[in-house]
Design an enzyme around this catalytic site. Structure first.
Site, PDB file in Angstrom:
ATOM      1  CB  SER A 114      12.249 -10.426  -1.905  1.00 48.43           C
ATOM      2  OG  SER A 114      12.941  -9.420  -2.683  1.00 48.43           O
ATOM      3  CG  ASP A 160       9.110  -5.013   0.807  1.00 52.49           C
ATOM      4  OD1 ASP A 160       8.297  -4.109   0.714  1.00 52.49           O
ATOM      5  OD2 ASP A 160      10.336  -4.587   0.891  1.00 52.49           O
ATOM      6  CG  HIS A 188      13.908  -6.173   1.037  1.00 58.78           C
ATOM      7  ND1 HIS A 188      12.435  -5.849   0.477  1.00 58.78           N
ATOM      8  CD2 HIS A 188      14.374  -7.290   0.603  1.00 58.78           C
ATOM      9  CE1 HIS A 188      12.310  -7.060  -0.579  1.00 58.78           C
ATOM     10  NE2 HIS A 188      13.496  -7.397  -0.889  1.00 58.78           N
TER      11      HIS A 188
END
Length: 460
Positions: free
Chosen positions: A167, A191, A268
């Site tokens: 992330s 991601d 996610h």
């Protein structure tokens, strides 16, 4: 932040030294993340720490410390500069808690390769308001670059570093790469975060120029992940959003710019879990280059010709994701389907249906069955202006182990759809399985509400 200041900061900080904390060694306690909820409230100074795991201390992390006041350089016993180094960087931590997945990722990496695994603990600066955390990410990258500089003094090379960022951590890795002018060996973005980065300049986010090879896995590009390609190769799983087995929360969009629940959203985090699963090598996770997910599902992209020279990229630790083409492709989107649970691998099945002309549109459901595995379904809407329909579907087993194919006319009861005649139905697997071209059934009539079924003879 001026580049001149950054260079000065790095140069003046080469006094960084590394040591296993003495008290920890004496008490045989393992190093762990610094849970900083209380300290953050008290406004103490921003800090990060590093945890080291190797095959010699795989179950008990050692703590790397930075102390410019101590002029005695002591290298930790476990770090081996002749081995590659994996650097794991977590992302946003809403409540200041440690990421529970780190140990699993580190263990998977160590099982696969004999490496140093350095875990960056910046929970202190990654907590609370997301916009404030984003302000910290370059400072984190700067401190990490100091660590890397010092490790090169001990004999490590920039090419030997593989950064893995989750992330927001992916963009931290990208900025470290920027500081080293793209000379790091590899960056894997799991991601990469989208909020506040989707419109950012490439120098301010993960980009293909940040390392010799940059890859990204996208699983939530419509909410918390970034929707644009950011590497040499970008894997878009199931189109990059709405992962199998993940329920979309109706409140997700509320937190796009303040993602309190960013790390518990299934889509996610799927990129991380798929990557971890790929490391055990139980099955290949192969991507296929295509200009869009819709074209991929329409069967227009079933090989890896073009910029990949016929070699499909694969998620995992293969050099350059297995890509042999030179020069490397840049910002190439590749697509693949996955299942709802580990190991997430699916076999890509190309379905071709040739239909006799229809008087009305019709809806059919095709089901593939393999003994002991979940059935997979493909729903199709047949129109009057087409006679050939081509679609891609995923199945947990290879083509030669598909036992049964079923078809059902699923049109609405009040919509008087007549029988549907299929001149042929063929299924094949791509990449093509050796010695297995396709399975075909011809001359099929499907009546409304009646299940048609055909059993295949096992050929594996």
């Amino acid at each position: 932040m001026a580049w001149q200041w950054i260079k000065v900061f790095v140069c003046l900080s080469v006094c960084v030294i590394f040591a296993v904390v003495g008290e920890e060694a004496l008490t045989n306690k393992c190093a762990d993340f610094n849970t900083t909820w209380k300290e953050n409230r008290q406004g103490t100074k921003f800090q990060i720490q590093y945890l080291l795991l190797t095959r010699n201390n795989a179950d008990c992390a050692s703590l790397f410390s930075q102390d410019c006041l101590n002029h005695t350089q002591k290298h930790t016993t476990y770090f081996n500069s002749s081995l590659p180094t994996k650097v794991i960087v977590h992302g946003y931590r809403a409540l200041g808690t440690k990421p529970s997945w780190v140990s699993g990722l580190a263990q998977a990496l160590l099982w696969e390769e004999d490496v140093n695994v350095l875990v960056v603990d910046w929970v202190f600066g990654a907590s609370f308001a997301y916009n404030r955390v984003v302000e910290n990410y370059k400072e984190v990258a700067l401190q990490i670059s100091i660590l890397i500089n010092q490790l090169t003094v001990y004999g490590s090379t920039l090419e030997s570093f593989h950064f893995i960022g989750v992330s927001l951590g992916a963009h931290v890795c990208g900025f470290v790469g920027t500081l080293f002018k793209g000379k790091l060996g590899r960056i894997t973005g799991l991601d990469p975060a989208g909020p506040m980065f989707k419109s950012a300049d490439p120098s301010d986010r993960l980009d293909s120029s940040d390392a010799l090879f940059v890859e990204a896995i996208h699983t939530d590009s419509d909410y918390f992940g970034i929707s644009i390609p950011v590497g040499h190769t970008d894997f878009f799983l199931n189109g990059g959003m709405d992962q199998a087995g993940c329920a979309r929360s109706q409140f997700s969009s509320i937190f796009i710019y303040f993602p309190v629940y960013g790390y518990v959203i299934c889509d996610h985090m799927r990129a991380l879990h798929v990557y971890m699963s790929s490391l055990n090598g139980s099955c290949p996770l192969i991507g296929f280059p295509c200009s869009s997910y819709e074209k991929f599902l329409a069967g227009e992209c079933i090989n890896c010709d073009g910029p990949f020279n016929g070699t499909c990229p694969q998620i995992g630790l293969l050099k350059n994701s297995g890509i042999t083409a030179s020069p490397l492709p840049n910002q190439e989107k590749v697509y693949l389907l996955t299942t709802a649970s580990a190991p997430y691998c699916t076999h890509h099945i190309l379905v071709k249906l040739k239909v006799s002309p229809l008087d009305k549109t019709a809806e059919v459901q095709l089901t593939l069955v393999s003994t002991g595995l979940p059935e997979t379904e493909l729903k199709l809407k047949l129109t009057t202006d087409q006679t050939m329909f081509i679609k891609v579907m995923g199945h947990p087993e290879q083509l030669c182990k598909i036992d049964t194919m079923q078809l059902k006319n699923t049109g609405a009861r009040f919509y008087r759809q007549g029988d549907i005649h299929f001149e042929s139905i063929c299924i094949s697997e791509f990449p093509q399985t050796r010695g297995m071209d396709q399975l075909c059934v011809k001359n099929i009539n499907i009546r409304r509400g009646v299940l048609w079924s055909h059993d295949f003879v096992q050929v594996c």
